[in-house]
Each structure stands twice: as structure tokens, then as C-alpha cells.
Motif scaffolding. Structure first.
Motif, PDB file in Angstrom:
ATOM      1  N   ALA A  91       0.672  -1.935  -0.013  1.00  0.00           N
ATOM      2  CA  ALA A  91       0.161  -0.241   0.003  1.00  0.00           C
ATOM      3  C   ALA A  91       0.804   1.358   0.005  1.00  0.00           C
ATOM      4  N   HIS A  92       0.125   2.299   0.062  1.00  0.00           N
ATOM      5  CA  HIS A  92       0.804   3.872  -0.003  1.00  0.00           C
ATOM      6  C   HIS A  92       1.613   4.261   1.372  1.00  0.00           C
ATOM      7  N   LYS A  93       1.555   3.692   2.413  1.00  0.00           N
ATOM      8  CA  LYS A  93       1.590   4.033   3.691  1.00  0.00           C
ATOM      9  C   LYS A  93       2.817   3.789   4.075  1.00  0.00           C
ATOM     10  N   GLN A 120      -2.683  -1.801   7.652  1.00  0.00           N
ATOM     11  CA  GLN A 120      -1.845  -1.663   6.979  1.00  0.00           C
ATOM     12  C   GLN A 120      -0.590  -0.388   7.388  1.00  0.00           C
ATOM     13  N   SER A 196      -1.775   9.001   8.693  1.00  0.00           N
ATOM     14  CA  SER A 196      -2.738   9.354   7.994  1.00  0.00           C
ATOM     15  C   SER A 196      -2.323  11.180   7.159  1.00  0.00           C
ATOM     16  N   VAL A 238     -10.974   8.020   0.518  1.00  0.00           N
ATOM     17  CA  VAL A 238     -10.799   9.241   2.181  1.00  0.00           C
ATOM     18  C   VAL A 238     -10.551   8.511   3.277  1.00  0.00           C
ATOM     19  N   GLY A 239      -9.537   7.344   3.750  1.00  0.00           N
ATOM     20  CA  GLY A 239      -9.887   7.571   5.168  1.00  0.00           C
ATOM     21  C   GLY A 239      -9.777   8.581   6.077  1.00  0.00           C
ATOM     22  N   GLY A 240      -7.773   8.653   6.364  1.00  0.00           N
ATOM     23  CA  GLY A 240      -7.920   9.500   7.392  1.00  0.00           C
ATOM     24  C   GLY A 240      -7.858  10.901   5.785  1.00  0.00           C
ATOM     25  N   GLY A 241      -6.959  10.523   4.928  1.00  0.00           N
ATOM     26  CA  GLY A 241      -6.890  10.905   3.377  1.00  0.00           C
ATOM     27  C   GLY A 241      -6.060  11.016   2.957  1.00  0.00           C
ATOM     28  N   ALA A 355      -7.424  -3.529  -2.394  1.00  0.00           N
ATOM     29  CA  ALA A 355      -7.699  -3.503  -0.927  1.00  0.00           C
ATOM     30  C   ALA A 355      -9.560  -3.342  -0.647  1.00  0.00           C
ATOM     31  N   GLU A 357     -10.664  -0.732   1.018  1.00  0.00           N
ATOM     32  CA  GLU A 357     -10.603   0.848   0.926  1.00  0.00           C
ATOM     33  C   GLU A 357     -10.618   1.329  -0.414  1.00  0.00           C
ATOM     34  N   THR A 358      -9.657   0.620  -1.474  1.00  0.00           N
ATOM     35  CA  THR A 358      -9.316   1.166  -2.462  1.00  0.00           C
ATOM     36  C   THR A 358     -10.141   0.769  -3.821  1.00  0.00           C
TER      37      THR A 358
HETATM   38  C1  PLP Z   1      -4.969   2.856   5.301  1.00  0.00           C
HETATM   39  C2  PLP Z   1      -5.488   2.951   3.916  1.00  0.00           C
HETATM   40  C3  PLP Z   1      -6.375   3.753   3.647  1.00  0.00           C
HETATM   41  C4  PLP Z   1      -6.737   4.815   4.089  1.00  0.00           C
HETATM   42  O1  PLP Z   1      -5.940   5.387   4.464  1.00  0.00           O
HETATM   43  P1  PLP Z   1      -5.790   7.092   3.969  1.00  0.00           P
HETATM   44  O2  PLP Z   1      -5.019   8.088   4.801  1.00  0.00           O
HETATM   45  O3  PLP Z   1      -6.839   7.595   3.463  1.00  0.00           O
HETATM   46  O4  PLP Z   1      -5.327   7.539   2.574  1.00  0.00           O
HETATM   47  C5  PLP Z   1      -6.347   3.658   2.184  1.00  0.00           C
HETATM   48  N1  PLP Z   1      -5.726   2.919   1.254  1.00  0.00           N
HETATM   49  C6  PLP Z   1      -5.132   1.400   1.703  1.00  0.00           C
HETATM   50  C7  PLP Z   1      -4.757   0.174   0.964  1.00  0.00           C
HETATM   51  C8  PLP Z   1      -4.971   1.761   3.156  1.00  0.00           C
HETATM   52  O5  PLP Z   1      -4.180   0.937   3.560  1.00  0.00           O
END
Ligand code: PLP
Length: 398
Positions: A91-93, A120, A196, A238-241, A355, A357-358
Motif C-alpha cells: 500500500a501507499h503507507k 497496513q 495519515s 479517504v480514510g484520514g486522507g 484493498a 479501501e481502494t
Molecule cells: C490505510 C489505507 C487507506 C486509508 O488511509 P488514507 O490515509 O485515507 O489513505 C486507503 N487504502 C489503503 C489500501 C489503506 O491501507
């Protein structure tokens, strides 16, 4: 769309009315140290060199910008996927945790704490702690520990201690509260890696800067693919964003680009089982910043709900509160059901399991209108391996 809005954060850490640093006295020295040092630190050639090298050789950047041919045909437009799912840890984290571990080292910190929802961010934090040899403690809601078992196992394998948050809804908000409590008790030797664009200033800006590599790469990748360095729209969940902030960053002041922030509607925005903060939220303070959050009239946080642990958060980062409030970004809410259907569609149309989320970002494509020559980028924030149990339940019920 309003013109001439200033999306840059001001000296006090505000985007318009949103942001700031509302913290207990005990944390003041830590946050102040970070605030006065972060810009200088991350601009140092030495820091940049180390950050860039790790992103390249350890994370595997640049992440590809992939033209999704069959999906584009389906929607009658041109859809590109920014493949953050191909990063190390999925993921981007990791873009942010690499940046923050370098900050923690330069601050001389010996102990790292983090909160995590889907796991993640916990995995990305445990990973960078292993990389540099620092102690790592990850707070995670008890419910999330159960629904994200593979990530809990990964964190343990990497040497992190996973501590359950047992209060409230036992999800991300509660894990964040526990992490803040820990930091208050251990201000000297501990750095808190927030996952985030949330928390007190300077976290939202610092995390956005580390994630901005996403849109920095998009610019030259779009130029290569399409002959111009900007898309017509960028869609991100967007969770936290933070993935959205990274994908929007270099286009924030480019009014040619539609910014679409996708939130989790859960069972539906009006069901009481939702996490659609931009619709249900009002202004208030959560986890150190003034933003939009889901709260009762007397300021009690309303427990959010989403099938996706990474979006199950009652607030949004102050940047997104500002972008939505100023109408620079539009918000779309997607239900659990639609996200699951979109995950299946993405898997079977492009051979990519996103994911959960995605999957919300993919589902939002159904709610948008496009021209046939438009260029739309979806930020594919992470891969779906961690969500296979939810997908299996969904498939069994079809
Ligand atoms: C954590 C997560 C998110 C949500 O977090 P944001 O800070 O909003 O990016 C979205 N997608 C994936 C795959 C995540 O792990």
C-alpha cells in the motif's frame, strides 16, 4: 469550482479554518520540536538522498501508472491506475513511514509507536522499524485485530508488539487514543508515526509531503502516456486522507483537475452505520486538529462503521475538510455492498484484487460522468490480500 483558493498550509498549521495543534501540555515539547524542525530536516540534501534511495530500492518506486484498457472500455473513458498496491508491504503507507523513520532517527528517538486500522500502517511501521532496528509498538482496535489477522501476523513476524485497544468501537479511533496516551507517558524517547494526514500540526502537512511522491510521479507518467502532465480527474478513497493527499498534492491549485474524495458510506449514509464524514460530520476537534468529524450535538464522537478497517474513522484530515468545504474537491460516498461489487469487477476486468479501501474508489466511478477523451486517474492505494476473508464471504453469498 471556486478559483484562487489557497491550499497551502499557513504558519500555524491551518488550511482555512481547519487544522492547528490541539494537544495536551505534556506533548507540547514533542510536537513543537517536530514543528520547528520538520521542514528544514526534510529539505536537507542528505535526508532527500536517503529518502529517495529507500523509495527506489526498498519500496520499489516509481510505482507504475497503468492504463486500464478493459475498465476504460466499460466506462467509455480513459482510466489509469496509480499502482501503490505494488509498493513493498502492499500500500501507499510505506511512503510515509520511510519518511517518518528518518525523522525519528534524526531526532534521536529510540522507540516508535503507531496506531493502525486495517493493519497496513502497522505493517509499514513495523517494517521500517525492522529496517533501522528500532523498538516498535502498534496499537490496534480489538475488532480490527480479529478482521485483519494476516496483518497482525506480519507485524509480529517483523518484531513489533501489537497492543489491543479495548475501548469504544475497538477500531481505529480507539487505537489512536491509546497511541496518544502512550506518547504522553513516554514523551522523551518516543516518536509517534501517525499513519495519515491527521493529528496535530505538523503531521498533516508532513505526511502529505511524504505521500506527494504519488502525484510527483503521476506528472511525468501522464506526460509519457497522454502527452500532457495532468488528468481531468483524480479519484482516491479517504480514510484520514493520506493516499488522496498524495495523489492530489501537485494538482491542488490546478483547477483543470477534478479532485474526487471517496468516503465509506458503510450500510448507507442514513443508516447510523456509516463513516461518510463529509456528509455526516460537523466542525470540531479530534486527535489534535480542528476538522470535520462525526459527533453528537454535545460533542461526543459517533462510532463510525465501514466494512473496510482503513476507512472506519470518524474524522478526515484538515486538508480534506478544507478541500471539501471550499468545494475544491467533491466527495462521493460508497456503501460496503458497492465496494465489494467494485472489488470483484476490478479483479475480473483487470486482474487486480484491490484493498477494500481502494474498492470504494473504484465503486465511485459508477457515480461519475466523463467524456470519452477524459483522462481519469484512480489511486490504487493498496492490494486486497488482507481482505480475502471478506471477499470469500461475499463470493459465497452471491
Ligand atoms: C490505510 C489505507 C487507506 C486509508 O488511509 P488514507 O490515509 O485515507 O489513505 C486507503 N487504502 C489503503 C489500501 C489503506 O491501507
Amino acid at each position: 469550482m471556486s478559483k484562487n483558493i489557497h491550499t497551502e498550509i499557513d504558519d500555524r498549521g491551518y488550511y482555512g479554518r481547519f487544522g492547528g495543534a490541539f494537544i495536551p501540555e505534556m506533548l507540547h515539547p514533542n510536537v513543537e520540536e517536530l514543528r520547528t524542525k520538520y521542514l528544514g530536516m526534510i529539505a536537507e540534501p542528505d535526508f532527500k538522498k536517503e529518502f529517495d534511495a529507500l523509495l527506489k530500492d526498498y519500496v520499489g518506486r516509481p510505482s507504475p501508472l497503468y492504463f486500464a484498457k478493459r475498465m476504460s472500455e466499460h466506462y467509455g473513458t480513459n482510466i489509469y491506475l496509480k499502482r501503490e498496491d505494488l509498493n513493498h508491504t502492499g500500500a501507499h503507507k510505506i511512503n510515509n513511514t520511510i519518511g517518518q523513520i528518518l525523522v525519528a532517527q534524526r531526532l534521536g528517538k529510540k522507540r516508535i509507536i503507531a496506531e493502525t486500522g486495517a493493519g497496513q500502517h502497522g505493517v509499514a511501521t513495523a517494517t521500517v522499524c525492522a529496517l533501522v532496528g528500532l523498538e516498535c509498538i502498534v496499537y490496534m482496535g480489538e475488532i480490527d485485530i480479529a478482521r485483519q489477522a494476516p496483518n497482525v501476523a506480519r507485524m509480529r513476524m517483523l518484531g513489533a508488539e501489537v497492543r489491543p485497544a479495548l475501548s469504544g468501537s475497538k477500531t481505529l479511533k480507539d487505537a489512536t487514543n491509546e497511541a496518544i496516551r502512550d506518547w504522553i507517558n513516554n514523551p522523551e524517547d518516543t516518536h509517534y508515526i501517525i499513519g495519515s494526514v491527521v493529528g496535530p500540526h505538523p503531521y498533516p502537512d508532513m505526511v502529505a509531503r511524504f505521500q506527494s511522491v504519488i502525484s510527483e510521479e503521476m506528472k511525468w507518467q501522464l506526460q509519457e502516456h497522454t502527452g500532457r502532465d495532468y488528468p481531468d480527474a483524480i479519484v482516491a478513497c479517504v480514510g484520514g486522507g493520506s493516499n488522496a493527499a498524495g495523489a492530489f498534492y501537485h494538482y491542488l491549485n490546478d483547477q483543470r483537475v477534478r479532485l474526487v474524495a471517496v468516503e465509506a458510506a458503510g450500510m448507507g449514509v442514513d443508516t447510523g452505520e456509516s463513516a461518510a464524514t463529509s456528509v455526516l460530520g460537523t466542525e470540531g476537534i479530534i486527535h489534535g486538529s480542528r476538522t470535520l468529524l462525526m459527533q453528537t450535538e454535545d460533542g461526543q464522537v459517533i462510532e463510525p462503521y465501514s466494512i473496510s478497517a482503513g476507512l472506519d474513522y470518524p474524522g478526515i484530515g484538515p486538508l480534506h475538510a478544507f478541500l471539501i468545504d471550499s468545494k475544491r474537491a467533491e466527495a462521493i460516498a460508497v456503501t460496503d455492498e458497492d465496494a465489494l461489487a467494485a472489488a470483484l469487477f476490478t479483479a475480473r476486468t483487470e486482474g487486480i484484487i484491490p484493498a477494500l479501501e481502494t474498492a470504494h474508489a473504484f465503486a465511485a466511478l459508477d457515480q461519475m460522468k466523463y467524456g470519452k477523451d477524459d483522462v481519469v486517474v484512480v489511486c490504487l492505494s493498496g492490494r486486497g490480500d488482507k481482505d480475502l476473508a471478506a471477499f470469500t464471504t461475499y463470493l459465497d453469498g452471491l
